[in-house]
Design a protein around this motif. Sequence first.
Motif, mmCIF file in Angstrom:
data_model
loop_
_atom_site.group_PDB
_atom_site.id
_atom_site.type_symbol
_atom_site.label_atom_id
_atom_site.label_comp_id
_atom_site.label_asym_id
_atom_site.label_seq_id
_atom_site.Cartn_x
_atom_site.Cartn_y
_atom_site.Cartn_z
ATOM 1 N N ALA A 42 16.849 -32.458 -93.336
ATOM 2 C CA ALA A 42 17.024 -31.555 -91.572
ATOM 3 C C ALA A 42 18.165 -32.324 -90.371
ATOM 4 O O ALA A 42 17.444 -34.186 -90.389
ATOM 5 C CB ALA A 42 15.509 -31.723 -90.424
ATOM 6 N N PHE A 43 19.145 -32.171 -90.068
ATOM 7 C CA PHE A 43 19.567 -32.772 -89.008
ATOM 8 C C PHE A 43 20.369 -31.918 -88.223
ATOM 9 O O PHE A 43 20.723 -30.872 -88.420
ATOM 10 C CB PHE A 43 20.616 -33.860 -89.453
ATOM 11 N N LYS A 44 21.082 -32.396 -87.254
ATOM 12 C CA LYS A 44 21.188 -31.451 -85.915
ATOM 13 C C LYS A 44 23.063 -31.617 -85.645
ATOM 14 O O LYS A 44 23.993 -33.131 -85.024
ATOM 15 C CB LYS A 44 20.476 -31.292 -84.418
ATOM 16 N N THR A 45 23.967 -30.941 -86.223
ATOM 17 C CA THR A 45 25.086 -30.894 -85.757
ATOM 18 C C THR A 45 25.156 -30.500 -84.093
ATOM 19 O O THR A 45 24.687 -30.918 -83.777
ATOM 20 C CB THR A 45 26.502 -29.850 -86.564
ATOM 21 N N LYS A 46 26.445 -31.712 -84.204
ATOM 22 C CA LYS A 46 26.959 -32.183 -82.388
ATOM 23 C C LYS A 46 28.128 -30.693 -82.553
ATOM 24 O O LYS A 46 28.678 -30.633 -83.731
ATOM 25 C CB LYS A 46 27.083 -33.160 -82.066
ATOM 26 N N PRO A 47 28.199 -30.878 -81.416
ATOM 27 C CA PRO A 47 30.034 -29.737 -80.564
ATOM 28 C C PRO A 47 31.058 -30.598 -81.403
ATOM 29 O O PRO A 47 31.167 -31.195 -81.495
ATOM 30 C CB PRO A 47 29.800 -29.530 -79.293
ATOM 31 N N GLY A 48 31.552 -30.110 -82.100
ATOM 32 C CA GLY A 48 33.269 -30.804 -83.114
ATOM 33 C C GLY A 48 32.993 -30.552 -84.329
ATOM 34 O O GLY A 48 33.726 -30.999 -84.798
ATOM 35 N N ASP A 49 31.443 -30.242 -84.879
ATOM 36 C CA ASP A 49 31.236 -30.838 -85.847
ATOM 37 C C ASP A 49 31.642 -29.743 -86.776
ATOM 38 O O ASP A 49 31.230 -28.790 -86.570
ATOM 39 C CB ASP A 49 29.538 -31.493 -86.523
ATOM 40 N N VAL A 50 32.132 -29.669 -88.284
ATOM 41 C CA VAL A 50 31.836 -29.323 -88.861
ATOM 42 C C VAL A 50 31.391 -29.274 -90.400
ATOM 43 O O VAL A 50 31.914 -29.739 -91.339
ATOM 44 C CB VAL A 50 33.729 -28.280 -89.625
ATOM 45 N N LEU A 51 29.878 -28.674 -90.490
ATOM 46 C CA LEU A 51 29.390 -29.026 -92.031
ATOM 47 C C LEU A 51 30.232 -28.060 -92.528
ATOM 48 O O LEU A 51 30.162 -26.555 -93.150
ATOM 49 C CB LEU A 51 27.920 -28.130 -91.514
ATOM 50 N N THR A 52 30.937 -28.436 -93.916
ATOM 51 C CA THR A 52 31.821 -27.940 -94.704
ATOM 52 C C THR A 52 29.937 -28.331 -96.093
ATOM 53 O O THR A 52 30.265 -29.323 -96.692
ATOM 54 C CB THR A 52 32.270 -28.148 -95.755
ATOM 55 N N PHE A 53 29.994 -27.233 -97.343
ATOM 56 C CA PHE A 53 28.795 -27.278 -98.248
ATOM 57 C C PHE A 53 29.576 -25.867 -98.930
ATOM 58 O O PHE A 53 29.670 -24.696 -98.921
ATOM 59 C CB PHE A 53 26.979 -27.395 -97.937
ATOM 60 N N ASN A 54 28.562 -26.762 -100.444
ATOM 61 C CA ASN A 54 28.778 -24.992 -101.688
ATOM 62 C C ASN A 54 27.742 -24.153 -101.406
ATOM 63 O O ASN A 54 26.726 -24.538 -101.967
ATOM 64 C CB ASN A 54 28.491 -26.250 -103.259
#
Length: 424
Positions: A358-370
């Motif tokens: 578990a983790f929390k992205t912050k504004p401006g983060d772009v999570l890319t995954f398969n």
Amino acid sequence: MIAPAFGALTRVARSYVSHLQKVVFRHLSASAEEGKYVLVQRHKSCDNAPMRFPSVWLRDNCYCEQCFHKSSKSRRIDWDHFDTEVVALDVQVDSVAEQVVIKWSDQHTSTYDLKWLREREFSDERRQQYLNGFYRPKPKHWAGQQFKEITETFKFQDVMHTDDALQQWLEALAVRGVVIIEDAPLENTVVRQLADRVGFIRRTTYGEEFIVQAKPGAKNYAYLSDPLPLHTDLPYYEYKPSVNILHCVVQSKSVGGSNLLVDGFHIADRLRDEHPADYRILTETPVDWNDIGSEDGRSFHNIWRAPVICLDSDGNYTRINHSIPQRDSHFSVPLRAVIPWYQAYAKFVRLARRDGFAFKTKPGDVLTFNNIRLLHGRTGYDDSEQNVRYIVGAYLDWDIIYSKLRVLKSAQAESLNGGSALQQ
């Protein structure tokens, strides 16, 4: 006195050139082996083992204008009259040009560059270099506790403006299945900019870009603020979108709203090692996945049948399908297969849930995954006018990503070596 001296110098030069040609000639040889194979050997290379090529393959891959269309890089050989029993009648080498010239039993003559042959030789080592490097980088599986050490981050501006960063992003995505891009502007166009940088967005029944936020009367489970269980997106598509791009524009200030990620290939590894019978069931039993609804005035009813763990002919993972909300009540298997499948699936789900990071992205983060490999989810969060979570998403397909990656690698090789990389 000048003329004799010049003549002597000329004789010395000619002698040297003759000697040099003999030395060069010895470094490359080729011969036919019963006509069905051609052996090519470079004697002065570090690895001087002979390369063995089937004659039929060589003839099929002749690159003369009659057999190959240069501008489209396409074979044009006439297979209506192709002789699969073709044999090499005569094999010659041009050591200076590093070429092999073959006269065939069908009266055709072909010329092959040594570099081209070396890139395509049939040795195990060379085949693996091509398959795991240029064709598709080999995935490396990981456990949830390794997430921080295996996840690479890149700056948005670097990815958008430098080919090195773009190539590194795509390679990391192919190998580990997840990358975070940081410092993106807080604009709804970011996911499209990234998709256009690679190729183009994959459209689905939910459009091109989509917004993930709590919505009244949501018609998709993701559009709730409730906990979102681990899943892969759109398992009901035969050709499902391959890579998720999720741009965090506004993050919930509540305790929840964290992303959950699991490497589905790692979970499949564990199931195979710890519960082999259950692994076999999940690789062989087709499951009915479905999605019924409407979006932007268009109704849809998608169905696709496929196992939870999909394998290719070599036993490699090609796709993980998992979504509790999207499993159809139709289960089109023999009655005897139902209960064993539920027992096997429960083991897979529990292994995955215990391994989630578990983790929390912050504004401006772009999570890319398969999306054909990783399971993802979200913890629940409080949603109100003062506390919202706003994510913009889009999809890319692996065909487009791998294509871009090969173009980048070829350009890099050309820049470094003064010549193109692997080509048709």
